[in-house]
Structures are given as C-alpha cells and as structure tokens.
Design a protein around this motif. Structure first.
Motif, short mmCIF file in Angstrom:
data_model
loop_
_atom_site.label_atom_id
_atom_site.label_comp_id
_atom_site.label_asym_id
_atom_site.label_seq_id
_atom_site.Cartn_x
_atom_site.Cartn_y
_atom_site.Cartn_z
N SER A 1 -96.01 -1.28 35.32
CA SER A 1 -97.38 -1.92 34.11
C SER A 1 -96.46 -1.22 32.83
O SER A 1 -96.54 -0.09 32.62
CB SER A 1 -98.36 -2.46 34.81
N ALA A 2 -97.02 -2.06 31.43
CA ALA A 2 -97.83 -1.52 30.25
C ALA A 2 -99.41 -1.93 30.05
O ALA A 2 -99.33 -3.32 28.95
CB ALA A 2 -96.85 -2.36 29.50
N PHE A 3 -100.09 -1.78 30.36
CA PHE A 3 -101.54 -2.26 29.93
C PHE A 3 -102.19 -1.39 29.41
O PHE A 3 -101.44 0.33 29.84
CB PHE A 3 -102.56 -2.25 31.29
N ALA A 4 -102.98 -1.39 28.58
CA ALA A 4 -104.02 -0.41 27.28
C ALA A 4 -105.01 -0.96 28.34
O ALA A 4 -105.58 -1.90 28.99
CB ALA A 4 -104.17 -1.25 26.20
N GLU B 1 -103.37 0.69 43.93
CA GLU B 1 -103.34 1.66 45.45
C GLU B 1 -104.03 0.28 46.05
O GLU B 1 -103.82 0.69 47.45
CB GLU B 1 -105.21 1.67 44.77
N ASP B 2 -104.19 -1.01 45.90
CA ASP B 2 -104.98 -1.80 46.81
C ASP B 2 -102.96 -1.99 47.59
O ASP B 2 -103.20 -2.21 49.08
CB ASP B 2 -104.91 -2.91 46.59
N GLU C 1 -107.67 -2.77 30.98
CA GLU C 1 -106.16 -3.16 31.67
C GLU C 1 -105.94 -2.18 32.15
O GLU C 1 -105.45 -2.64 33.98
CB GLU C 1 -105.71 -4.06 31.04
N ILE C 2 -105.48 -0.64 32.74
CA ILE C 2 -104.72 -0.46 32.64
C ILE C 2 -106.19 0.11 33.97
O ILE C 2 -105.04 0.23 34.90
CB ILE C 2 -104.46 1.32 32.36
N SER C 3 -106.56 0.20 34.62
CA SER C 3 -107.70 0.47 35.60
C SER C 3 -107.52 -0.55 36.35
O SER C 3 -107.50 -0.62 37.86
CB SER C 3 -109.22 0.85 35.83
N LEU C 4 -107.52 -1.99 35.71
CA LEU C 4 -107.22 -2.99 37.07
C LEU C 4 -105.38 -2.67 37.30
O LEU C 4 -105.69 -3.36 38.95
CB LEU C 4 -107.61 -4.19 35.97
N ALA C 5 -104.83 -2.26 36.56
CA ALA C 5 -103.80 -2.47 37.89
C ALA C 5 -103.28 -1.04 38.46
O ALA C 5 -103.27 -1.07 39.75
CB ALA C 5 -102.16 -1.76 36.74
#
Length: 250
Positions: A10-13, A25-26, A16-20
C-alpha cells in the motif's frame, strides 16, 4: 499447521493509511481463524495441533519450521503458463528445505479422515548423491510398514531404442540396484523413457502408496526456479496419485 502470506502493498496517505492497516489486520485475523478451524477437523481430535502464521514467503516460513521432523505440503499441480505466473510453493519448499517434505498432489487417492496405509514404496534413483540420500528413508518407511520396496532406475530411451540393446543396458544398473539393499521384499526395475513419466507409470502400475525421491536444491534461487519448467521431483509430485516424499542433499 503453518501458513505464510504476503500482505498487499500500500502507498496511502492519511487518512487512507489507517483504512489499509485495518484491512491488513482483518486479513490476518481471517487467516488465523481459518487455520484454527482446520485444526478442529474430526480426524485431528487425538492429535495436538498448533498454528503458525508467518508474514513472508515460503522460505521465510521454513525458518520457523527448522525444528520440524517432516513438512507436509499440498500442491495444485500447476504447469505451463499458470506455473510460470504463480510459481510452485511446494517446489520452493522441497528445493529449499533441509527437512524431509511429503507432498500431496491433486491426484492423490488418499483422504484426510483415515490412516494412510502403505503397502508399496517406490524409490526412484539415478545413483547421484542427491538421490542416494533418500534411500535410508525409503528403507525405513518400508520396514516400519512392512511394505514392499521397489527400486527404480530410469534410462533415456533415446540412447537404447531397441529391445535387445535395452536388455544389455539394464544389466549394470540392475546390479547396482540389487547392491543397494539386501531386503527380501525388494523389487528392482530399470525403465526407459523420460524420468518423470516412467516413475509415474511404474508407481501407478504397481499400486505404490508412496514415492520416495531425492530433490536437487538450488539454494537462494529455489523460488525463481519454481516459476519455470520444474525438475523431475516436482513433475512427479504434481501428477502422482500417491504422496511423494522428497529430501534434498544438504
């Protein structure tokens, strides 16, 4: 029971990074629950089971299994373009593992609910050091189960196309096979053709319950090699209708 997985990159800011992170974890929780569910199968009730979930590839998982006496792995038997795209986890494992590996392919006649019965063990050799290291295991398993042991050597039929030549060409390898073991319940065979095809044919014709074969290791390149062609051991493991026991030279 062990499983290795590689989380999606993932390469989110923010945010969005918390969702990734939640998604990864899921994924871990779902894999852990799936492993736990596998250990609850009825035929495992009398066996102590633990689970191991490892982030990484097959070779990373092997690091955590270094104290195991045997690794059992399944294979989908993929070949051709599918194998080139995905590689073979089973082949990567038995080419990298210093621990014996039992591979159960998609064509195996065995099921998980009953104890495996071993009446015939087929040991294939080309007399190389990598093949010879598997012989003590074949002998031990055959003795433990009071099974017939078949020793098989395969010679390329392009070298000896005629039957009378094959008879002469069989004499020396047959003598070598007989020298490998003094066991009474032993049959020695010299076959002609492509190694994997002859091994599979002899195993099927003689009702082998287990094939024992040496696997050549390729060290750090095992995962790369598994994406292409595949050696004799993998071709046998992917197509055999019985489990295949492999051990590689240290």
């Amino acid at each position: 029971m062990a499983h290795a997985y590689i989380p999606p990159t993932s390469a989110f800011a923010d945010p969005e990074i918390s969702l990734a992170c939640e998604a990864m974890e899921d994924l871990r929780h779902r894999l852990e629950n799936r492993l736990l569910k596998e250990t609850q199968a009825a035929f495992l009730h009398d066996i102590k089971c633990t689970t191991l979930l490892r982030v990484g590839g097959s070779k990373d998982l092997l690091d955590d299994l270094s104290n195991a006496d045997l690794i059992v792995v399944g294979t989908s038997g993929e070949t051709g373009l599918e194998k080139a795209a995905l590689g073979s986890v089973a082949e990567t494992i038995f080419r990298s593992s210093r621990i014996p590996v039992l591979t159960v392919g998609p064509h195996c006649r065995c099921g998980g609910e009953g104890e495996a019965v071993i009446k015939t063990v087929l040991y294939a050799t080309d007399f190389s050091p990598g093949a010879t290291i598997a012989l003590p295991y074949a002998l031990s398993i055959a003795k433990e189960h009071q099974a017939e042991l078949i020793l098989l050597y395969v010679k390329d039929d392009n070298d000896v196309p005629f039957s009378f030549e094959r008879t002469m060409a069989s004499e020396e390898p047959l003598e070598k096979l007989h020298q490998l073991t003094p066991a009474n319940k032993t049959t020695c065979i010299v076959g002609f053709g492509r190694s994997d095809a002859v091994i599979l044919a002899e195993a099927k014709n003689r009702g082998a319950n287990l094939i024992v074969i040496g696997a050549r290791g390729v060290g750090a390149f095992a995962s790369v090699v598994s994406h292409f062609g595949g050696g004799t051991a993998y071709k046998v493991a992917a197509s055999a209708d019985c489990p295949v026991f492999t051990i590689r030279e240290a």
